[in-house]
Design a protein around this motif. Structure first.
Motif, PDB file in Angstrom:
ATOM      1  N   GLY A   7       0.749  -1.247   0.000  1.00 22.29           N
ATOM      2  CA  GLY A   7       0.000   0.000   0.000  1.00 22.29           C
ATOM      3  C   GLY A   7       0.777   1.293   0.000  1.00 22.29           C
ATOM      4  N   THR A   8       1.722   1.462   0.913  1.00 21.06           N
ATOM      5  CA  THR A   8       2.393   2.753   1.035  1.00 21.06           C
ATOM      6  C   THR A   8       3.900   2.675   0.830  1.00 21.06           C
ATOM      7  N   GLY A   9       4.400   1.607   0.262  1.00 19.75           N
ATOM      8  CA  GLY A   9       5.841   1.549   0.073  1.00 19.75           C
ATOM      9  C   GLY A   9       6.318   0.222  -0.453  1.00 19.75           C
ATOM     10  N   TYR A  10       7.585  -0.037  -0.188  1.00 17.81           N
ATOM     11  CA  TYR A  10       8.190  -1.296  -0.622  1.00 17.81           C
ATOM     12  C   TYR A  10       9.329  -1.658   0.322  1.00 17.81           C
ATOM     13  N   ALA A  11       9.681  -2.932   0.290  1.00 21.83           N
ATOM     14  CA  ALA A  11      10.842  -3.433   1.029  1.00 21.83           C
ATOM     15  C   ALA A  11      11.574  -4.397   0.104  1.00 21.83           C
ATOM     16  N   TYR A  12      12.897  -4.394   0.188  1.00 23.35           N
ATOM     17  CA  TYR A  12      13.711  -5.214  -0.690  1.00 23.35           C
ATOM     18  C   TYR A  12      14.759  -5.953   0.134  1.00 23.35           C
ATOM     19  N   GLY A  13      14.942  -7.241  -0.163  1.00 28.41           N
ATOM     20  CA  GLY A  13      15.955  -8.029   0.513  1.00 28.41           C
ATOM     21  C   GLY A  13      15.710  -9.508   0.300  1.00 28.41           C
ATOM     22  N   PRO A  14      16.522 -10.354   0.902  1.00 24.55           N
ATOM     23  CA  PRO A  14      16.338 -11.796   0.748  1.00 24.55           C
ATOM     24  C   PRO A  14      15.213 -12.314   1.652  1.00 24.55           C
ATOM     25  N   ILE A  15      14.522 -13.351   1.197  1.00 27.16           N
ATOM     26  CA  ILE A  15      13.535 -14.031   2.036  1.00 27.16           C
ATOM     27  C   ILE A  15      14.310 -14.956   2.965  1.00 27.16           C
ATOM     28  N   ALA A  16      14.062 -14.802   4.250  1.00 21.96           N
ATOM     29  CA  ALA A  16      14.762 -15.594   5.256  1.00 21.96           C
ATOM     30  C   ALA A  16      13.727 -16.215   6.189  1.00 21.96           C
ATOM     31  N   HIS A  17      14.190 -17.039   7.123  1.00 19.45           N
ATOM     32  CA  HIS A  17      13.287 -17.567   8.140  1.00 19.45           C
ATOM     33  C   HIS A  17      14.077 -17.898   9.388  1.00 19.45           C
ATOM     34  N   GLY A  18      13.375 -17.840  10.504  1.00 18.08           N
ATOM     35  CA  GLY A  18      13.996 -18.103  11.792  1.00 18.08           C
ATOM     36  C   GLY A  18      13.011 -17.800  12.899  1.00 18.08           C
ATOM     37  N   PRO A  19      13.466 -17.811  14.150  1.00 14.38           N
ATOM     38  CA  PRO A  19      12.567 -17.568  15.278  1.00 14.38           C
ATOM     39  C   PRO A  19      12.074 -16.116  15.317  1.00 14.38           C
ATOM     40  N   VAL A  20      10.782 -15.957  15.623  1.00 18.03           N
ATOM     41  CA  VAL A  20      10.163 -14.634  15.714  1.00 18.03           C
ATOM     42  C   VAL A  20       9.280 -14.605  16.957  1.00 18.03           C
ATOM     43  N   SER A  21       9.349 -13.512  17.711  1.00 15.49           N
ATOM     44  CA  SER A  21       8.457 -13.288  18.849  1.00 15.49           C
ATOM     45  C   SER A  21       7.577 -12.096  18.523  1.00 15.49           C
ATOM     46  N   PHE A  22       6.277 -12.254  18.765  1.00 15.63           N
ATOM     47  CA  PHE A  22       5.324 -11.181  18.475  1.00 15.63           C
ATOM     48  C   PHE A  22       4.162 -11.286  19.458  1.00 15.63           C
ATOM     49  N   ALA A  23       3.881 -10.223  20.180  1.00 14.31           N
ATOM     50  CA  ALA A  23       2.732 -10.130  21.076  1.00 14.31           C
ATOM     51  C   ALA A  23       2.663 -11.300  22.063  1.00 14.31           C
ATOM     52  N   GLY A  24       3.799 -11.733  22.560  1.00 12.46           N
ATOM     53  CA  GLY A  24       3.830 -12.817  23.525  1.00 12.46           C
ATOM     54  C   GLY A  24       3.830 -14.212  22.918  1.00 12.46           C
ATOM     55  N   TYR A  25       3.845 -14.312  21.609  1.00 17.13           N
ATOM     56  CA  TYR A  25       3.891 -15.605  20.919  1.00 17.13           C
ATOM     57  C   TYR A  25       5.276 -15.805  20.343  1.00 17.13           C
ATOM     58  N   ASP A  26       5.805 -17.011  20.470  1.00 17.45           N
ATOM     59  CA  ASP A  26       7.118 -17.349  19.922  1.00 17.45           C
ATOM     60  C   ASP A  26       6.939 -18.363  18.807  1.00 17.45           C
ATOM     61  N   ILE A  27       7.308 -17.964  17.606  1.00 20.72           N
ATOM     62  CA  ILE A  27       7.221 -18.835  16.432  1.00 20.72           C
ATOM     63  C   ILE A  27       8.653 -19.280  16.121  1.00 20.72           C
ATOM     64  N   PRO A  28       8.931 -20.586  16.180  1.00 19.89           N
ATOM     65  CA  PRO A  28      10.310 -21.054  16.011  1.00 19.89           C
ATOM     66  C   PRO A  28      10.856 -20.925  14.597  1.00 19.89           C
ATOM     67  N   ASP A  29       9.987 -20.900  13.576  1.00 21.34           N
ATOM     68  CA  ASP A  29      10.471 -20.853  12.193  1.00 21.34           C
ATOM     69  C   ASP A  29       9.490 -20.050  11.349  1.00 21.34           C
ATOM     70  N   GLN A  30       9.707 -18.740  11.267  1.00 15.89           N
ATOM     71  CA  GLN A  30       8.805 -17.821  10.580  1.00 15.89           C
ATOM     72  C   GLN A  30       9.518 -17.160   9.415  1.00 15.89           C
ATOM     73  N   ALA A  31       8.835 -17.068   8.290  1.00 10.13           N
ATOM     74  CA  ALA A  31       9.382 -16.361   7.125  1.00 10.13           C
ATOM     75  C   ALA A  31       9.344 -14.856   7.359  1.00 10.13           C
ATOM     76  N   TYR A  32      10.328 -14.175   6.841  1.00  9.14           N
ATOM     77  CA  TYR A  32      10.346 -12.719   6.868  1.00  9.14           C
ATOM     78  C   TYR A  32      11.236 -12.221   5.738  1.00  9.14           C
ATOM     79  N   LEU A  33      11.087 -10.975   5.389  1.00  6.89           N
ATOM     80  CA  LEU A  33      11.933 -10.360   4.388  1.00  6.89           C
ATOM     81  C   LEU A  33      13.038  -9.621   5.128  1.00  6.89           C
ATOM     82  N   ALA A  34      14.268 -10.048   4.934  1.00  4.52           N
ATOM     83  CA  ALA A  34      15.412  -9.404   5.588  1.00  4.52           C
ATOM     84  C   ALA A  34      15.645  -8.060   4.898  1.00  4.52           C
ATOM     85  N   PHE A  35      15.149  -7.012   5.488  1.00  7.70           N
ATOM     86  CA  PHE A  35      15.141  -5.668   4.908  1.00  7.70           C
ATOM     87  C   PHE A  35      16.558  -5.183   4.606  1.00  7.70           C
ATOM     88  N   GLN A  36      16.794  -4.839   3.343  1.00  5.88           N
ATOM     89  CA  GLN A  36      18.060  -4.216   2.960  1.00  5.88           C
ATOM     90  C   GLN A  36      17.849  -2.785   2.489  1.00  5.88           C
TER      91      GLN A  36
END
Length: 141
Positions: A7-36
């Motif tokens: 909607g309001t922009g863009y992000a560029y980088g490699p697709i990676a995955h690893g542990p992520v914590s969000f709002a008290g939840y721990d996800i051991p293997d979550q995809a994310y875009l490694a922002f460059q």
């Protein structure tokens, strides 16, 4: 490398995955875009990243990778906690409104105490009602 536009922009980088914590939840293997590099107005306010709270069916990363770890963050939270109610709730605040001073909140599977009565109201249907992939609600104003 992946260029994710939204909607309001863009992000560029490699697709990676690893542990992520969000709002008290721990996800051991979550995809994310490694922002460059990228552009988004929230970065001007000191934010260091952006998290998507959309449906897996709309996930660009899931479509690009097609692996179990590439599912959306909410999909993984709800899959990890099947007894949790499957919804998010948010209350938005506006600092420029001197009359209505409401603290904003975001809940995963829970509703802020001051809005608890909303859970006993009639559900608002999605539009279109069949195969909705976008979070679209018709309003009567």
């Amino acid at each position: 490398m992946y260029n994710l536009t939204y909607g309001t922009g863009y992000a560029y980088g490699p697709i990676a995955h690893g542990p992520v914590s969000f709002a008290g939840y721990d996800i051991p293997d979550q995809a994310y875009l490694a922002f460059q590099s990228g552009n988004n107005p929230v970065m001007h306010f000191g934010a260091v990243g952006i998290v998507g709270l959309g449906f897996t069916g709309l996930s660009h990363l899931d479509a690009a990778v097609e692996a179990d770890w590439a599912k959306s963050l909410l999909y993984n939270i709800f899959a990890q906690n099947p007894s949790e109610p499957n919804f998010i709730a948010m209350a938005l605040e506006r600092e420029s409104d001197a009359v209505n001073t409401v603290q904003g909140s975001l809940g995963v599977g829970e509703i802020a105490e001051e809005y608890a009565e909303v859970s006993s109201t009639e559900h608002i249907p999605l539009f279109p009602p069949e195969d909705s992939k976008r979070w679209t609600v018709l309003l009567d104003s």
